[in-house]
Scaffold this motif. Structure first.
Motif, PDB file in Angstrom:
ATOM      1  N   PRO A 213       0.828  -1.221   0.000  1.00 41.79           N
ATOM      2  CA  PRO A 213       0.000   0.000   0.000  1.00 41.79           C
ATOM      3  C   PRO A 213       0.856   1.263   0.000  1.00 41.79           C
ATOM      4  O   PRO A 213       2.014   1.266   0.445  1.00 41.79           O
ATOM      5  N   ARG A 214       0.271   2.326  -0.481  1.00 40.45           N
ATOM      6  CA  ARG A 214       0.986   3.599  -0.597  1.00 40.45           C
ATOM      7  C   ARG A 214       1.616   4.013   0.728  1.00 40.45           C
ATOM      8  O   ARG A 214       2.761   4.464   0.764  1.00 40.45           O
ATOM      9  N   GLY A 215       0.915   3.832   1.823  1.00 37.42           N
ATOM     10  CA  GLY A 215       1.433   4.269   3.129  1.00 37.42           C
ATOM     11  C   GLY A 215       2.640   3.481   3.602  1.00 37.42           C
ATOM     12  O   GLY A 215       3.325   3.910   4.541  1.00 37.42           O
ATOM     13  N   GLN A 216       2.928   2.323   2.991  1.00 39.23           N
ATOM     14  CA  GLN A 216       4.064   1.511   3.408  1.00 39.23           C
ATOM     15  C   GLN A 216       5.203   1.538   2.402  1.00 39.23           C
ATOM     16  O   GLN A 216       6.186   0.805   2.558  1.00 39.23           O
ATOM     17  N   ILE A 217       5.103   2.366   1.369  1.00 41.32           N
ATOM     18  CA  ILE A 217       6.171   2.448   0.371  1.00 41.32           C
ATOM     19  C   ILE A 217       7.384   3.144   0.984  1.00 41.32           C
ATOM     20  O   ILE A 217       7.274   4.222   1.583  1.00 41.32           O
ATOM     21  N   GLU A 218       8.539   2.534   0.858  1.00 41.52           N
ATOM     22  CA  GLU A 218       9.788   3.129   1.327  1.00 41.52           C
ATOM     23  C   GLU A 218      10.353   3.994   0.207  1.00 41.52           C
ATOM     24  O   GLU A 218      10.573   3.512  -0.905  1.00 41.52           O
ATOM     25  N   TYR A 219      10.579   5.275   0.485  1.00 40.49           N
ATOM     26  CA  TYR A 219      11.045   6.188  -0.561  1.00 40.49           C
ATOM     27  C   TYR A 219      12.012   7.209   0.035  1.00 40.49           C
ATOM     28  O   TYR A 219      12.122   7.363   1.265  1.00 40.49           O
ATOM     29  N   ASP A 353      -2.126  -5.709  11.390  1.00 39.63           N
ATOM     30  CA  ASP A 353      -2.140  -4.313  10.965  1.00 39.63           C
ATOM     31  C   ASP A 353      -3.349  -4.093  10.064  1.00 39.63           C
ATOM     32  O   ASP A 353      -3.764  -4.997   9.321  1.00 39.63           O
ATOM     33  N   GLY A 354      -3.913  -2.910  10.091  1.00 48.83           N
ATOM     34  CA  GLY A 354      -5.096  -2.622   9.290  1.00 48.83           C
ATOM     35  C   GLY A 354      -4.850  -2.717   7.798  1.00 48.83           C
ATOM     36  O   GLY A 354      -5.779  -2.953   7.028  1.00 48.83           O
ATOM     37  N   THR A 355      -3.589  -2.563   7.386  1.00 47.27           N
ATOM     38  CA  THR A 355      -3.272  -2.633   5.963  1.00 47.27           C
ATOM     39  C   THR A 355      -2.964  -4.058   5.512  1.00 47.27           C
ATOM     40  O   THR A 355      -2.646  -4.274   4.335  1.00 47.27           O
ATOM     41  N   CYS A 356      -3.075  -5.021   6.402  1.00 47.47           N
ATOM     42  CA  CYS A 356      -2.771  -6.400   6.041  1.00 47.47           C
ATOM     43  C   CYS A 356      -3.792  -6.923   5.028  1.00 47.47           C
ATOM     44  O   CYS A 356      -5.001  -6.704   5.166  1.00 47.47           O
ATOM     45  N   SER A 357      -3.319  -7.593   4.037  1.00 47.75           N
ATOM     46  CA  SER A 357      -4.189  -8.111   2.973  1.00 47.75           C
ATOM     47  C   SER A 357      -5.090  -9.230   3.493  1.00 47.75           C
ATOM     48  O   SER A 357      -4.659 -10.089   4.261  1.00 47.75           O
ATOM     49  N   LEU A 358      -6.350  -9.203   3.068  1.00 47.88           N
ATOM     50  CA  LEU A 358      -7.278 -10.282   3.428  1.00 47.88           C
ATOM     51  C   LEU A 358      -6.817 -11.613   2.854  1.00 47.88           C
ATOM     52  O   LEU A 358      -6.978 -12.658   3.486  1.00 47.88           O
ATOM     53  N   GLY A 373     -14.357  -8.052  -2.523  1.00 48.41           N
ATOM     54  CA  GLY A 373     -14.554  -6.630  -2.280  1.00 48.41           C
ATOM     55  C   GLY A 373     -13.249  -5.963  -1.896  1.00 48.41           C
ATOM     56  O   GLY A 373     -12.272  -6.001  -2.648  1.00 48.41           O
ATOM     57  N   PRO A 374     -13.203  -5.312  -0.709  1.00 45.62           N
ATOM     58  CA  PRO A 374     -11.970  -4.673  -0.251  1.00 45.62           C
ATOM     59  C   PRO A 374     -10.818  -5.664  -0.155  1.00 45.62           C
ATOM     60  O   PRO A 374     -11.012  -6.857   0.058  1.00 45.62           O
ATOM     61  N   LYS A 375      -9.608  -5.141  -0.267  1.00 44.92           N
ATOM     62  CA  LYS A 375      -8.421  -5.985  -0.269  1.00 44.92           C
ATOM     63  C   LYS A 375      -7.774  -6.106   1.107  1.00 44.92           C
ATOM     64  O   LYS A 375      -7.037  -7.061   1.360  1.00 44.92           O
ATOM     65  N   THR A 376      -7.999  -5.141   1.999  1.00 45.22           N
ATOM     66  CA  THR A 376      -7.352  -5.136   3.304  1.00 45.22           C
ATOM     67  C   THR A 376      -8.392  -5.262   4.414  1.00 45.22           C
ATOM     68  O   THR A 376      -9.591  -5.025   4.202  1.00 45.22           O
ATOM     69  N   ILE A 377      -7.928  -5.590   5.617  1.00 46.02           N
ATOM     70  CA  ILE A 377      -8.837  -5.717   6.750  1.00 46.02           C
ATOM     71  C   ILE A 377      -9.422  -4.356   7.117  1.00 46.02           C
ATOM     72  O   ILE A 377     -10.586  -4.256   7.513  1.00 46.02           O
ATOM     73  N   ASN A 378      -8.659  -3.267   6.927  1.00 43.56           N
ATOM     74  CA  ASN A 378      -9.179  -1.923   7.172  1.00 43.56           C
ATOM     75  C   ASN A 378     -10.326  -1.614   6.213  1.00 43.56           C
ATOM     76  O   ASN A 378     -11.388  -1.137   6.624  1.00 43.56           O
ATOM     77  N   GLY A 379     -10.123  -1.893   4.926  1.00 46.67           N
ATOM     78  CA  GLY A 379     -11.183  -1.634   3.951  1.00 46.67           C
ATOM     79  C   GLY A 379     -12.425  -2.456   4.214  1.00 46.67           C
ATOM     80  O   GLY A 379     -13.553  -1.967   4.068  1.00 46.67           O
ATOM     81  N   LEU A 380     -12.246  -3.703   4.641  1.00 46.87           N
ATOM     82  CA  LEU A 380     -13.391  -4.565   4.921  1.00 46.87           C
ATOM     83  C   LEU A 380     -14.197  -4.035   6.101  1.00 46.87           C
ATOM     84  O   LEU A 380     -15.437  -3.996   6.069  1.00 46.87           O
ATOM     85  N   LEU A 381     -13.503  -3.591   7.160  1.00 41.89           N
ATOM     86  CA  LEU A 381     -14.211  -3.087   8.340  1.00 41.89           C
ATOM     87  C   LEU A 381     -14.941  -1.781   8.026  1.00 41.89           C
ATOM     88  O   LEU A 381     -16.068  -1.571   8.495  1.00 41.89           O
ATOM     89  N   LEU A 382     -14.299  -0.918   7.250  1.00 42.84           N
ATOM     90  CA  LEU A 382     -14.980   0.337   6.881  1.00 42.84           C
ATOM     91  C   LEU A 382     -16.214   0.057   6.030  1.00 42.84           C
ATOM     92  O   LEU A 382     -17.236   0.738   6.164  1.00 42.84           O
ATOM     93  N   GLU A 383     -16.137  -0.945   5.167  1.00 46.54           N
ATOM     94  CA  GLU A 383     -17.298  -1.303   4.356  1.00 46.54           C
ATOM     95  C   GLU A 383     -18.405  -1.883   5.222  1.00 46.54           C
ATOM     96  O   GLU A 383     -19.594  -1.590   5.019  1.00 46.54           O
ATOM     97  N   GLN A 384     -18.031  -2.724   6.193  1.00 45.07           N
ATOM     98  CA  GLN A 384     -19.027  -3.345   7.055  1.00 45.07           C
ATOM     99  C   GLN A 384     -19.716  -2.321   7.949  1.00 45.07           C
ATOM    100  O   GLN A 384     -20.931  -2.357   8.128  1.00 45.07           O
ATOM    101  N   LEU A 385     -18.940  -1.401   8.506  1.00 43.15           N
ATOM    102  CA  LEU A 385     -19.495  -0.429   9.471  1.00 43.15           C
ATOM    103  C   LEU A 385     -20.052   0.813   8.794  1.00 43.15           C
ATOM    104  O   LEU A 385     -20.851   1.544   9.400  1.00 43.15           O
ATOM    105  N   GLU A 386     -19.609   1.109   7.567  1.00 43.90           N
ATOM    106  CA  GLU A 386     -20.043   2.293   6.820  1.00 43.90           C
ATOM    107  C   GLU A 386     -19.770   3.573   7.591  1.00 43.90           C
ATOM    108  O   GLU A 386     -20.514   4.549   7.504  1.00 43.90           O
TER     109      GLU A 386
END
Length: 430
Positions: A213-219, A353-358, A373-386
């Motif tokens: 994910p973008r937030g974990q890219i080392e640059y 971690d929330g960015t961990c892939s499902l 649907g969502p690819k990460t556990i964070n995306g899945l929870l946000l979709e479930q809880l709206e």
């Protein structure tokens, strides 16, 4: 006429006829049950018997017609012979015909049908290879009589307006190949079987499923102080780093650490020197199938690509190593990547971690999160809880109980995942 032959000769003849009938029944079963892929392997290894068996199976109609014709004639002869034996032993009573019929049926059923076919199905490969040496010349000898029989059969089919379908080999689908690998599990080493199954899964995966994910890219940012940039290079976990100016939205290229080492053999390199040895970035559209991307990496001689959406925004980073690890499993010794995004607790739950892939959680932690649907556990929870949840929120997703432990920057940072206890019938009744 038959009274001239001793009774013992009739029994020997009966045994010989039953053996011939058993041979035909056994040959039919083992050739039809023969593993075609194993047969092709034996042919490539130079087995003459396998080559003959393959030639017989290429003309299945001719093979079956000959076997059925031979079996029919032999079984008719067996019936007549048993009737004659019964007449000699029991006389000419009215019940002799019934005894002869039952006896012939018993001998044919047991010794010429059930027993040889069970043996043929059990030892299909060696019997098929051996029997092909006998069937091949017999079919050649009787080809003309059988041709006349086939002409008669085709004429009847034409009168009935029945058009037989010619046998054709159809390609196997991915699902059928997967079943083939699973069914042949005991013949394939466990590691090889795992690689095959991963390849089949790769057919349905895209770069979104395996990208960092973008937030974990080392640059490294060329807007930073040169000492900070040198420190980032010295402590980098990867051999290739993204180079940008003022953030990832202004990415200017990919830098190989080896080039930096070569450039600093004589003197310290500055920001201008870093820019000169930076290779232009390689962008990958989101949703690109992994197998296609692997081919693109090979064609473009690239090892890393930045995944972008339809607006050109950088979503993440995918490497050839990420794709290869989806096939053979992780082979890095560093605590980075998917292995660093979750760990198992003593009670069996998983801290992730929330960015961990499902997909990673399903494959490596044994969960069963939906992947459509969502690819990460964070995306899945946000979709479930709206909504953006608060720390301490718990919810059930399928068979998993998810506790949100930490929320930061409008995203779920840390969760605890455990298998949901399914109540038994006794507990429900209580």
């Amino acid at each position: 006429m038959t009274d001239e032959f001793p009774l013992s000769w009739l029994f020997y003849t009966l045994a010989a006829l039953l053996a011939c009938s058993a041979f035909f029944a056994m040959s039919e079963t083992c050739l039809m049950a023969l593993n075609r892929y194993r047969l092709q392997h034996l042919i490539r290894e130079g087995s003459r018997g396998a080559r003959l068996a393959g030639a017989l199976l290429e003309r299945t109609d001719e093979l079956l017609a000959f076997i059925l014709a031979g079996n029919t004639l032999i079984n008719a002869a067996v019936t007549i012979l048993v009737a004659e034996i019964c007449r000699r032993v029991l006389g000419n009573g009215d019940y002799v015909l019934a005894v002869a019929t039952l006896s012939a049926g018993f001998f044919i059923l047991v010794f010429a049908e059930i027993l040889p076919k069970v043996i043929g199905a059990t030892y299909a490969e060696p019997i098929a290879v051996a029997s092909s040496y006998v069937l091949t010349p017999l079919i050649r000898i009787t080809r003309w009589p059988m041709w006349l029989v086939n002409i008669f059969v085709k004429a009847i089919l034409a009168l009935l307006r029945i058009r037989p379908q010619t046998e054709r080999s159809e390609p196997l689908s991915m699902a059928e190949l997967r079943t083939l690998v699973l069914e042949g599990g005991k013949f394939i080493p466990k590691k090889h079987r795992s690689i095959f199954l991963n390849l089949f899964e790769l057919e349905d995966m895209t770069v979104d499923d395996t990208m960092t994910p973008r937030g974990q890219i080392e640059y490294i940012d060329l807007k930073d102080d040169v000492d900070d940039v040198r420190a980032a290079l010295a402590t980098a976990h990867h051999t290739r780093l993204v180079v940008c100016e003022g953030g990832l939205d202004n990415t200017i290229g990919i830098l190989h650490v080896r080039k930096v080492l070569n450039a600093t053999r004589h003197e310290q390199i500055d920001l201008k020197g870093l820019r000169e040895i930076t290779r232009e970035p390689y962008f990958v559209p989101a949703g690109t199938p992994l197998l296609n991307q692997l081919t693109h990496f090979q064609e473009n001689q690239r090892h890393m690509g930045l995944v972008v959406d339809e607006y050109g925004e950088i979503l993440g980073l995918v490497t050839m190593k990420d794709i290869l690890e989806e096939i053979v499993g992780e082979f890095t010794s560093q605590a980075i990547g998917s292995a660093a995004l979750f760990h198992r607790e003593a009670d069996g739950s998983v801290i992730a971690d929330g960015t961990c892939s499902l997909r990673v959680l399903n494959r490596k932690a044994g969960f069963s999160f939906p992947l459509d649907g969502p690819k990460t556990i964070n995306g899945l929870l946000l979709e479930q809880l709206e909504a953006i949840p608060e720390a301490g929120t718990s919810l059930i997703v399928g068979e998993q109980l998810v506790d949100i432990l930490q929320v930061q920057d409008r995203m779920v940072k840390v969760v605890r995942i455990a298998r949901r206890a399914v109540p038994t019938e006794e507990a429900k009744a209580a």
